[in-house]
Write a protein that holds these residues in place. Structure first.
Motif, PDB file in Angstrom:
ATOM      1  N   VAL A   1      41.440 131.956  30.483  1.00 19.04           N
ATOM      2  CA  VAL A   1      42.447 132.450  29.539  1.00 19.04           C
ATOM      3  C   VAL A   1      43.736 132.791  30.270  1.00 19.04           C
ATOM      4  CG1 VAL A   1      43.017 134.329  27.936  1.00 19.04           C
ATOM      5  CG2 VAL A   1      40.759 133.265  27.851  1.00 19.04           C
ATOM      6  N   ILE A   2      43.623 133.445  31.411  1.00 19.16           N
ATOM      7  CA  ILE A   2      44.817 133.779  32.189  1.00 19.16           C
ATOM      8  C   ILE A   2      45.549 132.505  32.600  1.00 19.16           C
ATOM      9  CG2 ILE A   2      45.629 134.764  34.379  1.00 19.16           C
ATOM     10  CD1 ILE A   2      43.444 136.920  34.023  1.00 19.16           C
ATOM     11  N   ASP A   3      44.809 131.482  32.986  1.00 20.79           N
ATOM     12  CA  ASP A   3      45.429 130.216  33.370  1.00 20.79           C
ATOM     13  C   ASP A   3      46.141 129.540  32.192  1.00 20.79           C
ATOM     14  OD1 ASP A   3      44.609 130.449  35.980  1.00 20.79           O
ATOM     15  OD2 ASP A   3      42.895 129.097  35.763  1.00 20.79           O
ATOM     16  N   GLN A   4      45.785 129.885  30.963  1.00 20.43           N
ATOM     17  CA  GLN A   4      46.393 129.281  29.782  1.00 20.43           C
ATOM     18  C   GLN A   4      47.705 129.951  29.375  1.00 20.43           C
ATOM     19  OE1 GLN A   4      44.896 126.407  28.624  1.00 20.43           O
ATOM     20  NE2 GLN A   4      43.690 126.881  30.436  1.00 20.43           N
ATOM     21  N   THR A   5      48.061 131.052  30.018  1.00 17.86           N
ATOM     22  CA  THR A   5      49.300 131.731  29.653  1.00 17.86           C
ATOM     23  C   THR A   5      50.477 130.815  29.954  1.00 17.86           C
ATOM     24  OG1 THR A   5      49.418 132.821  31.794  1.00 17.86           O
ATOM     25  CG2 THR A   5      48.383 134.062  29.989  1.00 17.86           C
ATOM     26  N   ALA A   6      51.531 130.940  29.149  1.00 21.29           N
ATOM     27  CA  ALA A   6      52.669 130.026  29.252  1.00 21.29           C
ATOM     28  C   ALA A   6      53.621 130.367  30.384  1.00 21.29           C
ATOM     29  CB  ALA A   6      53.429 130.000  27.924  1.00 21.29           C
ATOM     30  N   THR A   7      53.629 131.604  30.839  1.00 16.34           N
ATOM     31  CA  THR A   7      54.560 132.008  31.893  1.00 16.34           C
ATOM     32  C   THR A   7      53.853 132.903  32.908  1.00 16.34           C
ATOM     33  OG1 THR A   7      55.284 134.007  30.732  1.00 16.34           O
ATOM     34  CG2 THR A   7      56.523 131.983  30.270  1.00 16.34           C
ATOM     35  N   GLY A   8      54.426 132.980  34.092  1.00 18.64           N
ATOM     36  CA  GLY A   8      53.907 133.890  35.115  1.00 18.64           C
ATOM     37  C   GLY A   8      53.907 135.337  34.656  1.00 18.64           C
ATOM     38  N   PRO A   9      55.015 135.800  34.062  1.00 15.88           N
ATOM     39  CA  PRO A   9      55.008 137.180  33.570  1.00 15.88           C
ATOM     40  C   PRO A   9      53.920 137.421  32.515  1.00 15.88           C
ATOM     41  CG  PRO A   9      57.256 136.416  33.734  1.00 15.88           C
ATOM     42  CD  PRO A   9      56.370 135.216  33.984  1.00 15.88           C
TER      43      PRO A   9
ATOM     44  N   ARG B   1      59.260 126.084  27.525  1.00 16.25           N
ATOM     45  CA  ARG B   1      60.609 125.707  27.963  1.00 16.25           C
ATOM     46  C   ARG B   1      61.124 126.682  29.012  1.00 16.25           C
ATOM     47  NH1 ARG B   1      63.045 124.377  22.015  1.00 16.25           N
ATOM     48  NH2 ARG B   1      61.994 122.383  21.756  1.00 16.25           N
ATOM     49  N   ILE B   2      60.812 127.951  28.834  1.00 13.62           N
ATOM     50  CA  ILE B   2      61.213 128.940  29.837  1.00 13.62           C
ATOM     51  C   ILE B   2      60.529 128.622  31.162  1.00 13.62           C
ATOM     52  CG2 ILE B   2      61.025 131.363  30.526  1.00 13.62           C
ATOM     53  CD1 ILE B   2      61.349 132.067  27.542  1.00 13.62           C
ATOM     54  N   ARG B   3      59.245 128.311  31.106  1.00 15.01           N
ATOM     55  CA  ARG B   3      58.497 128.000  32.327  1.00 15.01           C
ATOM     56  C   ARG B   3      59.094 126.780  33.017  1.00 15.01           C
ATOM     57  NH1 ARG B   3      52.475 126.935  31.369  1.00 15.01           N
ATOM     58  NH2 ARG B   3      53.339 125.108  30.388  1.00 15.01           N
ATOM     59  N   ARG B   4      59.418 125.745  32.228  1.00 16.57           N
ATOM     60  CA  ARG B   4      60.015 124.548  32.823  1.00 16.57           C
ATOM     61  C   ARG B   4      61.388 124.861  33.405  1.00 16.57           C
ATOM     62  NH1 ARG B   4      57.902 122.049  28.189  1.00 16.57           N
ATOM     63  NH2 ARG B   4      59.972 121.897  27.259  1.00 16.57           N
ATOM     64  N   SER B   5      62.161 125.710  32.722  1.00 15.63           N
ATOM     65  CA  SER B   5      63.490 126.089  33.225  1.00 15.63           C
ATOM     66  C   SER B   5      63.371 126.846  34.540  1.00 15.63           C
ATOM     67  CB  SER B   5      64.228 126.957  32.208  1.00 15.63           C
ATOM     68  OG  SER B   5      64.499 126.240  31.032  1.00 15.63           O
TER      69      SER B   5
ATOM     70  N   GLU C   1      64.892 125.618  38.122  1.00 13.59           N
ATOM     71  CA  GLU C   1      65.918 126.443  38.755  1.00 13.59           C
ATOM     72  C   GLU C   1      65.290 127.716  39.313  1.00 13.59           C
ATOM     73  OE1 GLU C   1      69.407 127.030  36.300  1.00 13.59           O
ATOM     74  OE2 GLU C   1      68.742 125.390  35.022  1.00 13.59           O
ATOM     75  N   PRO C   2      64.497 127.593  40.382  1.00 12.75           N
ATOM     76  CA  PRO C   2      63.794 128.778  40.899  1.00 12.75           C
ATOM     77  C   PRO C   2      64.717 129.881  41.385  1.00 12.75           C
ATOM     78  CG  PRO C   2      63.537 126.916  42.385  1.00 12.75           C
ATOM     79  CD  PRO C   2      64.229 126.405  41.149  1.00 12.75           C
ATOM     80  N   SER C   3      65.951 129.550  41.745  1.00 12.90           N
ATOM     81  CA  SER C   3      66.848 130.598  42.219  1.00 12.90           C
ATOM     82  C   SER C   3      67.586 131.284  41.077  1.00 12.90           C
ATOM     83  CB  SER C   3      67.869 130.007  43.195  1.00 12.90           C
ATOM     84  OG  SER C   3      68.660 129.044  42.522  1.00 12.90           O
ATOM     85  N   SER C   4      67.435 130.766  39.849  1.00 10.83           N
ATOM     86  CA  SER C   4      68.107 131.368  38.699  1.00 10.83           C
ATOM     87  C   SER C   4      67.505 132.733  38.422  1.00 10.83           C
ATOM     88  CB  SER C   4      67.937 130.473  37.469  1.00 10.83           C
ATOM     89  OG  SER C   4      68.513 131.071  36.341  1.00 10.83           O
ATOM     90  N   PRO C   5      68.315 133.795  38.376  1.00 12.84           N
ATOM     91  CA  PRO C   5      67.775 135.147  38.243  1.00 12.84           C
ATOM     92  C   PRO C   5      67.174 135.435  36.883  1.00 12.84           C
ATOM     93  CG  PRO C   5      70.163 135.187  38.241  1.00 12.84           C
ATOM     94  CD  PRO C   5      69.749 133.782  38.526  1.00 12.84           C
TER      95      PRO C   5
ATOM     96  N   ILE D   1      66.206 133.727  32.904  1.00 15.11           N
ATOM     97  CA  ILE D   1      66.147 132.701  31.867  1.00 15.11           C
ATOM     98  C   ILE D   1      65.899 133.436  30.562  1.00 15.11           C
ATOM     99  CG2 ILE D   1      64.974 130.646  31.016  1.00 15.11           C
ATOM    100  CD1 ILE D   1      66.334 130.182  33.693  1.00 15.11           C
ATOM    101  N   THR D   2      66.773 133.285  29.618  1.00 15.23           N
ATOM    102  CA  THR D   2      66.627 134.004  28.351  1.00 15.23           C
ATOM    103  C   THR D   2      65.979 133.113  27.309  1.00 15.23           C
ATOM    104  OG1 THR D   2      68.781 133.306  27.540  1.00 15.23           O
ATOM    105  CG2 THR D   2      68.713 135.343  28.836  1.00 15.23           C
ATOM    106  N   LEU D   3      65.432 133.740  26.273  1.00 18.07           N
ATOM    107  CA  LEU D   3      64.885 132.980  25.166  1.00 18.07           C
ATOM    108  C   LEU D   3      65.961 132.094  24.547  1.00 18.07           C
ATOM    109  CD1 LEU D   3      62.602 135.557  23.352  1.00 18.07           C
ATOM    110  CD2 LEU D   3      61.886 133.545  24.602  1.00 18.07           C
ATOM    111  N   ARG D   4      67.170 132.594  24.438  1.00 21.34           N
ATOM    112  CA  ARG D   4      68.260 131.823  23.839  1.00 21.34           C
ATOM    113  C   ARG D   4      68.510 130.534  24.619  1.00 21.34           C
ATOM    114  NH1 ARG D   4      72.320 133.746  20.416  1.00 21.34           N
ATOM    115  NH2 ARG D   4      71.488 135.781  20.891  1.00 21.34           N
ATOM    116  N   SER D   5      68.491 130.618  25.956  1.00 18.56           N
ATOM    117  CA  SER D   5      68.768 129.410  26.751  1.00 18.56           C
ATOM    118  C   SER D   5      67.603 128.444  26.729  1.00 18.56           C
ATOM    119  CB  SER D   5      69.121 129.786  28.185  1.00 18.56           C
ATOM    120  OG  SER D   5      68.003 130.343  28.844  1.00 18.56           O
ATOM    121  N   ALA D   6      66.408 128.920  26.393  1.00 16.15           N
ATOM    122  CA  ALA D   6      65.239 128.054  26.362  1.00 16.15           C
ATOM    123  C   ALA D   6      65.125 127.296  25.050  1.00 16.15           C
ATOM    124  CB  ALA D   6      63.973 128.882  26.582  1.00 16.15           C
ATOM    125  N   CYS D   7      65.789 127.775  24.022  1.00 14.71           N
ATOM    126  CA  CYS D   7      65.678 127.154  22.690  1.00 14.71           C
ATOM    127  C   CYS D   7      66.559 125.930  22.567  1.00 14.71           C
ATOM    128  CB  CYS D   7      66.058 128.163  21.602  1.00 14.71           C
ATOM    129  SG  CYS D   7      64.908 129.543  21.562  1.00 14.71           S
TER     130      CYS D   7
END
Length: 93
Positions: A20-28, A73-77, A81-85, A87-93
Motif C-alpha cells: 500500500v505504501i508503494d502505491q502512494t502517488a508521491t513521496g510525501p 503529475r506532481i510526481r512526474r514534475s 525537476e529535482p532541484s525545483s523547490p 511544485i504546486t497543485l496548480r502547476s501540475a494541472c
C-alpha cells in the motif's frame, strides 16, 4: 502478523502494508502514511474525520481518479525537476 506488514508467507507483497505504501502517488504521501501507521490516531473525533475523508473518496471514484492524476503529475514534475523547490497543485494541472 508481521507478514501482514511485508507480505504473505509465500512471499506475495500485494495488499500488504508495504504494498500500500508503494502505491502512494508521491513521496510525501508515502511518508504521511508511514507516519500515520507509526503513530495512529487515538482521538475518536479525529478517527471519524479521517473515516469521513475516506468515505468521501470511496463514494466518488471519479474525484479519486482525478486526484490520483494530479498527484502523479506532481510526481512526474518532481522527477523532471529535482532541484525545483516547490511544485504546486496548480502547476501540475
Amino acid at each position: 502478523l508481521i507478514a501482514d506488514w511485508i507480505g504473505t508467507q509465500e512471499g506475495e507483497r500485494k495488499h500488504s502494508i508495504l504494498w500500500v505504501i508503494d502505491q502512494t502517488a508521491t513521496g510525501p504521501g508515502a511518508r504521511l502514511l508511514a507516519s500515520n501507521l507509526h503513530a495512529p490516531l487515538l482521538s475518536r473525533s479525529e478517527i471519524n474525520q479521517r473515516l469521513d475523508a475516506v468515505e468521501f473518496f470511496v463514494q466518488r471514484p471519479a474525484v479519486l481518479d482525478s486526484m490520483r492524476t494530479v498527484l502523479s503529475r506532481i510526481r512526474r514534475s518532481q522527477a523532471a525537476e529535482p532541484s525545483s523547490p516547490t511544485i504546486t497543485l496548480r502547476s501540475a494541472c
